[in-house]
Design a protein around this motif. Structure first.
Motif, PDB file in Angstrom:
ATOM      1  N   GLN A  35       0.118  11.059  -0.185  1.00  0.00           N
ATOM      2  CA  GLN A  35       0.709  10.237   0.863  1.00  0.00           C
ATOM      3  C   GLN A  35      -0.301   9.218   1.373  1.00  0.00           C
ATOM      4  OE1 GLN A  35       2.138  12.896   3.902  1.00  0.00           O
ATOM      5  NE2 GLN A  35       3.937  13.484   2.713  1.00  0.00           N
ATOM      6  N   VAL A  36       0.210   8.068   1.761  1.00  0.00           N
ATOM      7  CA  VAL A  36      -0.622   7.015   2.345  1.00  0.00           C
ATOM      8  C   VAL A  36      -0.196   6.826   3.792  1.00  0.00           C
ATOM      9  CG1 VAL A  36      -1.175   4.551   2.303  1.00  0.00           C
ATOM     10  CG2 VAL A  36      -1.039   5.840   0.164  1.00  0.00           C
ATOM     11  N   ARG A  37      -1.169   6.736   4.668  1.00  0.00           N
ATOM     12  CA  ARG A  37      -0.879   6.616   6.098  1.00  0.00           C
ATOM     13  C   ARG A  37      -1.739   5.511   6.694  1.00  0.00           C
ATOM     14  NH1 ARG A  37       0.246  12.041   9.411  1.00  0.00           N
ATOM     15  NH2 ARG A  37       0.641  11.225  11.495  1.00  0.00           N
ATOM     16  N   HIS A  38      -1.097   4.613   7.416  1.00  0.00           N
ATOM     17  CA  HIS A  38      -1.815   3.538   8.090  1.00  0.00           C
ATOM     18  C   HIS A  38      -2.140   3.970   9.517  1.00  0.00           C
ATOM     19  CE1 HIS A  38      -0.945   1.003   4.743  1.00  0.00           C
ATOM     20  NE2 HIS A  38       0.347   0.897   4.991  1.00  0.00           N
ATOM     21  N   VAL A  39      -3.382   3.755   9.926  1.00  0.00           N
ATOM     22  CA  VAL A  39      -3.824   4.083  11.282  1.00  0.00           C
ATOM     23  C   VAL A  39      -4.522   2.857  11.860  1.00  0.00           C
ATOM     24  CG1 VAL A  39      -5.264   5.591  12.693  1.00  0.00           C
ATOM     25  CG2 VAL A  39      -4.122   6.507  10.662  1.00  0.00           C
ATOM     26  N   CYS A  48       0.835  -1.208   0.000  1.00  0.00           N
ATOM     27  CA  CYS A  48       0.000   0.000   0.000  1.00  0.00           C
ATOM     28  C   CYS A  48       0.867   1.255   0.000  1.00  0.00           C
ATOM     29  CB  CYS A  48      -0.923   0.001   1.214  1.00  0.00           C
ATOM     30  SG  CYS A  48      -2.311  -1.150   1.099  1.00  0.00           S
ATOM     31  N   LEU A  49       1.913   1.252   0.817  1.00  0.00           N
ATOM     32  CA  LEU A  49       2.801   2.412   0.866  1.00  0.00           C
ATOM     33  C   LEU A  49       3.539   2.607  -0.453  1.00  0.00           C
ATOM     34  CD1 LEU A  49       4.350   2.032   4.446  1.00  0.00           C
ATOM     35  CD2 LEU A  49       2.593   3.653   3.711  1.00  0.00           C
ATOM     36  N   ALA A  50       3.864   1.509  -1.118  1.00  0.00           N
ATOM     37  CA  ALA A  50       4.639   1.598  -2.353  1.00  0.00           C
ATOM     38  C   ALA A  50       3.786   1.950  -3.561  1.00  0.00           C
ATOM     39  CB  ALA A  50       5.371   0.273  -2.598  1.00  0.00           C
ATOM     40  N   HIS A  51       2.579   1.391  -3.637  1.00  0.00           N
ATOM     41  CA  HIS A  51       1.813   1.474  -4.881  1.00  0.00           C
ATOM     42  C   HIS A  51       0.602   2.403  -4.839  1.00  0.00           C
ATOM     43  CE1 HIS A  51       4.369  -1.672  -6.350  1.00  0.00           C
ATOM     44  NE2 HIS A  51       3.947  -2.532  -5.443  1.00  0.00           N
ATOM     45  N   LEU A  52      -0.039   2.546  -3.684  1.00  0.00           N
ATOM     46  CA  LEU A  52      -1.220   3.413  -3.646  1.00  0.00           C
ATOM     47  C   LEU A  52      -0.905   4.861  -4.009  1.00  0.00           C
ATOM     48  CD1 LEU A  52      -3.477   2.258  -0.659  1.00  0.00           C
ATOM     49  CD2 LEU A  52      -3.963   2.159  -3.110  1.00  0.00           C
ATOM     50  N   PRO A  53       0.237   5.438  -3.577  1.00  0.00           N
ATOM     51  CA  PRO A  53       0.519   6.816  -4.000  1.00  0.00           C
ATOM     52  C   PRO A  53       0.572   6.967  -5.515  1.00  0.00           C
ATOM     53  CG  PRO A  53       1.926   6.220  -2.160  1.00  0.00           C
ATOM     54  CD  PRO A  53       1.238   4.962  -2.601  1.00  0.00           C
TER      55      PRO A  53
END
Length: 236
Positions: A125-129, A99-104
């Motif tokens: 930016q993608v952020r996991h919560v 997700c961090l690599a491809h979603l942006p």
């Protein structure tokens, strides 16, 4: 309850020589006790002695010390847990990293930003919560033991035990205003209802299978949930 809530009671005392065993926190009810009355005005605040513990836990969590330094057998524990969970920990690490690599890139393409060299810093930016019904400190320890702590900053772990997941979700919405887009992933009715109340897409998961939307059957195995399915929930 979050580390930000705990920080509100922290007076900044130097903890280098602080005697955690000798203070009175054990005789004081902390924030993570029984749920307050329905007319409680807002997030409860722990006493300073408890706030010191949250600060120290955050320090250790940020440095990766909650698992490796305290538990020399953490490798065996991690592999045993991953085996018992049919590879769930491995799959979770892979999915969060993907997700961090491809979603942006996918989000950038949807917004008209071409995925060529030099534009990575300008992509969304993608952020996991993590929003958990467990107490905050055990949740931080669990993320560390599961080796998922590198994907979740300490301030992005929230406990919903006192005020519920809808309020936690609403606080996240207010923290990331404007054009932020959210996708909730979970296995419980409470988070599904909270996501629906805020108009967020929801991906329902279970130990064995994952279903998109509100369908209770079908879908793909949890360990096969992909970035493209999450992107699809975002409408891209």
């Amino acid at each position: 309850m979050s580390l930000e809530d705990a920080a509100a009671a922290d007076d900044g005392r130097d903890l280098a020589s602080y005697d955690f065993d000798g203070d009175v926190v054990g005789r004081i009810q902390s924030c993570e006790g029984p749920a307050p009355a329905s007319n409680d005005p807002g997030p409860c605040t722990p006493p300073p002695e408890a706030a010191y513990r949250y600060r120290e836990a955050h320090r250790r969590y940020s440095l990766g010390l909650l698992a490796d330094a305290a538990l020399p057998s953490s490798d065996r524990l991690w592999h045993a847990t991953d085996t018992l969970a049919a590879g769930w920990l491995t799959a979770a690490q892979g999915l969060l990293a993907a997700c961090l690599a491809h979603l942006p890139v996918l989000l950038g393409a949807a917004l008209g930003t071409p995925p060529h060299a030099g534009v990575r810093d300008h992509l969304p930016q993608v952020r996991h919560v993590a929003v958990t019904s467990s107490d905050l400190l055990p949740s931080l320890a669990k993320l560390a033991l599961f080796r998922l702590d590198r994907f979740f900053a300490g301030r992005d772990v929230l406990s919903s035990r006192v005020h519920g997941k809808l309020e936690c979700f609403a606080r996240l919405r207010d923290r990331f205003p404007g054009s932020a887009a959210f996708v909730a992933i979970g296995d419980g009715r409470e988070e599904e209802a909270a996501a629906a109340a805020l108009g967020w897409p929801f991906i329902k998961v279970s130990l064995g299978r994952c279903t998109l939307g509100r369908a209770e059957k079908g879908g793909v195995p949890l360990t096969s949930l992909t970035v493209m399915e999450i992107a699809g929930a975002l409408g891209i």
